[in-house]
Enzyme design. Sequence first.
Site, mmCIF file in Angstrom:
data_model
loop_
_atom_site.group_PDB
_atom_site.id
_atom_site.type_symbol
_atom_site.label_atom_id
_atom_site.label_comp_id
_atom_site.label_asym_id
_atom_site.label_seq_id
_atom_site.Cartn_x
_atom_site.Cartn_y
_atom_site.Cartn_z
ATOM 1 N N LYS A 1 21.001 2.837 36.621
ATOM 2 C CA LYS A 1 20.955 4.245 37.020
ATOM 3 C C LYS A 1 21.238 5.154 35.817
ATOM 4 C CE LYS A 1 20.433 2.113 40.911
ATOM 5 N NZ LYS A 1 21.534 1.797 41.806
ATOM 6 N N TYR B 1 27.790 0.676 48.604
ATOM 7 C CA TYR B 1 26.366 0.478 48.302
ATOM 8 C C TYR B 1 25.796 -0.651 49.185
ATOM 9 C CZ TYR B 1 22.229 -0.935 45.703
ATOM 10 O OH TYR B 1 20.945 -1.277 45.372
ATOM 11 N N ARG C 1 24.358 -17.553 26.305
ATOM 12 C CA ARG C 1 24.981 -17.278 27.607
ATOM 13 C C ARG C 1 26.464 -16.941 27.407
ATOM 14 N NH1 ARG C 1 26.980 -21.257 30.211
ATOM 15 N NH2 ARG C 1 25.248 -22.692 29.913
ATOM 16 N N ASP D 1 33.290 1.022 41.792
ATOM 17 C CA ASP D 1 31.897 1.164 41.370
ATOM 18 C C ASP D 1 31.708 2.606 40.894
ATOM 19 O OD1 ASP D 1 29.129 1.648 41.288
ATOM 20 O OD2 ASP D 1 28.693 0.245 42.921
HETATM 21 C C1 LIG Z 1 21.933 0.621 42.480
HETATM 22 C C2 LIG Z 1 23.378 0.459 42.763
HETATM 23 C C3 LIG Z 1 23.991 -0.800 42.719
HETATM 24 C C4 LIG Z 1 23.208 -2.081 42.470
HETATM 25 O O1 LIG Z 1 22.728 -2.143 41.159
HETATM 26 P P1 LIG Z 1 21.391 -2.945 40.743
HETATM 27 O O2 LIG Z 1 21.288 -2.646 39.282
HETATM 28 O O3 LIG Z 1 20.269 -2.402 41.553
HETATM 29 O O4 LIG Z 1 21.630 -4.374 41.019
HETATM 30 C C5 LIG Z 1 25.353 -0.873 42.942
HETATM 31 N N1 LIG Z 1 26.079 0.231 43.211
HETATM 32 C C6 LIG Z 1 25.535 1.453 43.278
HETATM 33 C C7 LIG Z 1 26.391 2.626 43.580
HETATM 34 C C8 LIG Z 1 24.165 1.615 43.053
HETATM 35 O O5 LIG Z 1 23.623 2.831 43.134
#
Ligand SMILES: *Cc1c(COP(=O)(O)O)cnc(C)c1O
Length: 390
Positions: free
Chosen positions: A205, A108, A56, A180
Site C-alpha cells: 500500500k 483486515y 532465505r 498493523d
Molecule cells: C492489504 C492489507 C493487508 C494485507 O497485505 P497484502 O500485501 O495484500 O498481503 C494487511 N493489512 C491491511 C490493513 C491491508 O490494507
Amino acid sequence: MSQDNQNRHPLRFETRLLHFGGEIDPTTGASSVPIYQASTFHHEDVFAPPVHDYSRSGNPTRQVLEDYIALLEGGVQGFAYASGMAAISSTFMMLSAGDHIIVTEDVYGGTYRLLTSILNRMGMECTFVDMTDLEQVKRALKSNTKAVYMETPSNPTLKITDIGAITAWAQNHGLLTILDNTFMTPYYQRPIEQGVDIVLHSATKFLGGHSDVLAGLAVARTESIGVQLKQLQNGLGTVLGVQDSWLLMRGMKTLGARMTHSEQSAAKLAAWLTGRNDIEAVYYPGLLNHPGREIHEKQCSGYGAVVSFDVGSGERAKKVLNAVRLPLVAVSLGAVESILSYPAMMSHAAMGEKVRHERGITDGLLRFSVGLEDIDDLIADLDGALGVFR
Ligand SMILES: *Cc1c(COP(=O)(O)O)cnc(C)c1O
C-alpha cells in the site's frame, strides 16, 4: 551521509527517508543499493563464512530494506516478507497451540480469514472486540491470552484505537502487542514509540505506493522479539525477493511527499463530501466530528489519505463505481493513483450481511484512497458520477 554527521545532527523523518544509511553502495558509490540477485554466497574460507550465506536467511539488498524500515519505525530490527499476509502470518507463528489472542473486530479481511479458518485449526483461538472500548478489551482477557492485535485507524470506517492505553494494559498482563500500521505508515504514526512490540505493514500500500509491488514488513521493538521473528522468517521462508526489495525502497523514498500531498487532497475531499446533502456519512479522522479524533491526534501526526463515505444505497454505490473515470475501481489503497473500493462486494464480501451492517459497512459505503491527481479533477469526476443517480 557519514555516520559521524548523523550523530551530530539527529535527522528529521523526511530527511531520514532519503538518508537512511543504505542509500549509497559502499563499494562503488552507486546512487542506489545493488540488487544482489544471488541465492547463495561463496565461502572463501570455510572457517570465516561470509556475512550472508543463503538468501532465505539473509540477502544484502533485503537487509538494507529491513534496516530502513526498522529506522523509520524506531525499532531494533526489521523484516521483509513476500506480502503483508506473509508478515502477519509469520508473526502469528510466535504463538502456539492453546494460545488466545484479542483482536480488533475491524481487522483486515485477510487477517480475519487467517485467524478463523487457518490458525483455529492449529489450536489458536481469538476473541474479536471493539477496540475503541478498552473495557471490552479487558473483558476478553483469559488465562491463556498471549497477545493483543490492533489496527488503527481501522478499515473501512476509520475507527480509532487508543494505542497507549491498550499497550499499557497489555504490558501489565504480560501480553505481546502487535499493530498493523498500514493505513498511517511511520510517516504519521510510530507505535513502537508507544510501547507496541511488533509493527506490521502491508507495504503493498502506502510504503510501496505505486500499485506495482506486493510486500510485507515487520519491525521488532526489542532484541528478543527480533530473534524470534528472524527464526520464523527463515524457518517459514516467507522472505521478500530482491527485485521487490529494491522496488519497495524506491517507492519508500517519496513516502513523505506522497503522504503530504494525498492527505491535503483527502481533507479537501472529506470536506466537500460533508457539504453535500446526498451523502449519508463521511468517515475521515481529520473531520471535527470523527469519533476518536482526539485520541488519533494524541498518537498520530496526520490523518492519512483514506476517506470512506456512504452514498445511501447499494444501487447508487454501483452506479457511482461504474461512472467514475479517474480512480481505479479496485481493492487495495495507498498508491500514486486514486483507488475507489466497494467494501461490501470487495474486501468485506465474505462477511455476513448482518455483521457487516452492524460495523457500518453498509451497501452504500465506498472507500476512496486519494492519490496524487489534482484534487479538483477528482472532485469534478466524483461530482459527475454522484449526479448520475440520486
Ligand atoms: C492489504 C492489507 C493487508 C494485507 O497485505 P497484502 O500485501 O495484500 O498481503 C494487511 N493489512 C491491511 C490493513 C491491508 O490494507
